[in-house]
Design an enzyme around this catalytic site. Structure first.
Site, PDB file in Angstrom:
ATOM      1  N   HIS A   1       1.094  -1.011   0.045  1.00  8.74           N
ATOM      2  CA  HIS A   1       0.041   0.215   0.044  1.00  8.74           C
ATOM      3  C   HIS A   1       0.886   1.246   0.159  1.00  8.74           C
ATOM      4  CE1 HIS A   1      -1.993   3.115   2.508  1.00  8.74           C
ATOM      5  NE2 HIS A   1      -3.233   2.744   1.546  1.00  8.74           N
TER       6      HIS A   1
ATOM      7  N   GLU B   1       2.354   1.884  -3.593  1.00 10.26           N
ATOM      8  CA  GLU B   1       1.199   2.350  -4.079  1.00 10.26           C
ATOM      9  C   GLU B   1       1.122   4.000  -4.017  1.00 10.26           C
ATOM     10  OE1 GLU B   1      -2.889   3.721  -3.737  1.00 10.26           O
ATOM     11  OE2 GLU B   1      -2.960   1.835  -2.979  1.00 10.26           O
ATOM     12  N   HIS B   2       1.102   4.332  -2.996  1.00  5.29           N
ATOM     13  CA  HIS B   2       1.209   5.793  -2.702  1.00  5.29           C
ATOM     14  C   HIS B   2       2.196   6.611  -3.364  1.00  5.29           C
ATOM     15  CE1 HIS B   2      -1.803   7.020   0.673  1.00  5.29           C
ATOM     16  NE2 HIS B   2      -2.362   5.697   0.053  1.00  5.29           N
TER      17      HIS B   2
ATOM     18  N   GLU C   1      -4.091   8.398   7.654  1.00  7.54           N
ATOM     19  CA  GLU C   1      -4.991   7.404   6.815  1.00  7.54           C
ATOM     20  C   GLU C   1      -5.355   6.158   7.796  1.00  7.54           C
ATOM     21  OE1 GLU C   1      -5.219   4.517   2.872  1.00  7.54           O
ATOM     22  OE2 GLU C   1      -4.277   6.315   2.639  1.00  7.54           O
TER      23      GLU C   1
END
Length: 425
Positions: free
Chosen positions: A67, A70-71, A143
């Site tokens: 993740h 991906e950012h 997040e």
């Protein structure tokens, strides 16, 4: 180029595997101006232990790296953020990470090839620095905290904790504040160089295209990259038994919410896995779907407040059923569910009801193909499970009442059933 045709759907799927190992799927649609492109990599949150193909050494990475990576893919060396560049073209772009894969995507009506240039540029040219990695930790930390405050996410993740002892599917896709702290640019480059290779990737494009021309356009934009072969992933042993029967949490909710989950085993045979998936969807609707006797009773007595969400989630590494909803008496709902399952096991399924629900499920499969973005996401998800999406249409007839009754007895086992509850403060 391979052409996979489904007569019932009147669809042709064009599949090309390039020399470097990249698989491309194109589903042409002459009736729409929309175009949808996805580029996925078979690297998700559960892939946190693997062998580095360059030096043959085992690597154990922190939770949340897929993740995090991906950012960081959108930030380019020239200072451009690719999401902003795509937005300026009038293109709706995004990315997401699942347990099993990461995908980068965009949807547009115009400027398709300009958007494709940007997508293929940023996915093939990672740029990580000590500074931009440290900066991202703060953003992702926010997040993570936000999701920790979502009762619906918490109740689901607690259900995974109940089901699984060791399987990393029980871990949050984004990781934790503690797990992302040691991530460095070297961690990201190690993972990028291992997983972001053409043979571990899939591109799915839907819209009004001539497949042969589009394939050539994609080839022109591919950076030369060697095919490293299969990646050796290492997963922990997972017992068949559940981890714990129940977890309760207290959060800011008006009414208690719950997830009742049932642990299942994965199957090696893709056709059998598809058949089982279809049977479970039919069974869930018969047991506690909107038109079921049990749901009507639960609703009329005020035990549930709305139709329940019914899901069967699986990959090559895990499989489980999840039934979720709102109730002031979630444990009583679970008891009623168990009673209904046992009753159906003893008495068998009612033929007419089975056929009606089976037709309804088939209709749902057909309508899924009306949405070009939905069908692209479906093709991507199924491919990484080792499944051809058309098999759901092809194998639907093979799911008989007798087969469904066999699955009911095998899978709907109260010893594999858990409950996660979030109550109000």
């Amino acid at each position: 180029m391979q052409i996979i045709e489904n007569i019932k759907l009147k669809e042709k799927l064009y599949v090309e595997k390039l020399e470097n190992g990249l698989t491309i799927m194109i589903l042409p649609r002459k009736t729409t101006q929309k175009k949808y492109a996805m580029w996925g990599v078979n690297f998700g949150s559960i892939d946190n232990h693997f062998v580095n193909p360059d030096n043959n050494k085992e690597i154990k990475i922190p939770d949340g790296v897929a993740h995090f990576l991906e950012h960081k893919m959108f930030e380019q060396e020239n200072g451009v953020n690719s999401l902003d560049a795509l937005s300026s073209l009038g293109v709706d772009a995004n990315a997401y990470t699942t347990n099993d894969y990461t995908t980068y995507l965009f949807e547009c009506t115009d400027n398709f090839y300009e958007a494709l240039d940007e997508l293929m540029d940023y996915v093939q040219h990672p740029y990580y620095t000590d500074e931009n990695v440290e900066k991202e930790k703060g953003i992702i930390g926010q997040e993570i905290n936000m999701y920790d405050d979502y009762p619906t996410w918490k109740v689901y993740m607690n259900a995974m904790e109940c089901l699984y002892h060791n399987n990393p599917v029980k871990l949050d896709i984004a990781g934790t504040i503690e797990s992302i702290t040691p991530i460095t640019k070297e961690t990201l480059y190690d993972c990028y160089n291992t997983f972001y290779t053409p043979s571990n990737m899939l591109m799915v494009i839907t819209g009004d295209f001539e497949p042969e021309r589009l394939i050539q356009e994609l080839k022109n934009r591919i950076v030369k990259n060697e095919n490293k072969g299969e990646i050796k992933r290492i997963y922990p042993e997972e017992p068949e038994e559940i981890n714990k029967e129940k977890i309760e949490a207290v959060m800011d909710v008006n009414n208690p919410i719950f997830v009742i989950a049932i642990k299942d085993k994965t199957l090696e045979n893709e056709t059998e896995q598809v058949k089982k998936h279809i049977a479970i969807e039919i069974l869930l609707n018969i047991i506690v779907g909107k038109s079921s006797k049990l749901y009507k009773e639960l609703y009329e007595t005020g035990m549930v407040m709305a139709p329940l969400d019914l899901d069967y989630e699986f990959s090559k590494q895990y499989a489980h059923i999840a039934i979720s909803g709102q109730s002031n008496e979630p444990e009583k709902v679970m008891e009623e569910l168990k009673k209904e399952i046992e009753k159906l096991k003893k008495e068998g399924l009612e033929k007419q009801q089975f056929e009606r629900i089976k037709k309804k499920i088939y209709g749902n499969y057909i309508t899924e193909y009306n949405d070009i973005s939905g069908v692209a996401r479906m093709l991507m998800a199924d491919y990484f499970k080792g499944i051809n999406s058309f098999e759901y249409i092809e194998n639907h007839k093979q799911v008989t009442k007798e087969y469904a009754e066999k699955i009911l007895k095998e899978i709907f086992d109260e010893n594999k059933m858990v409950i996660s509850i979030v109550k109000g403060k």
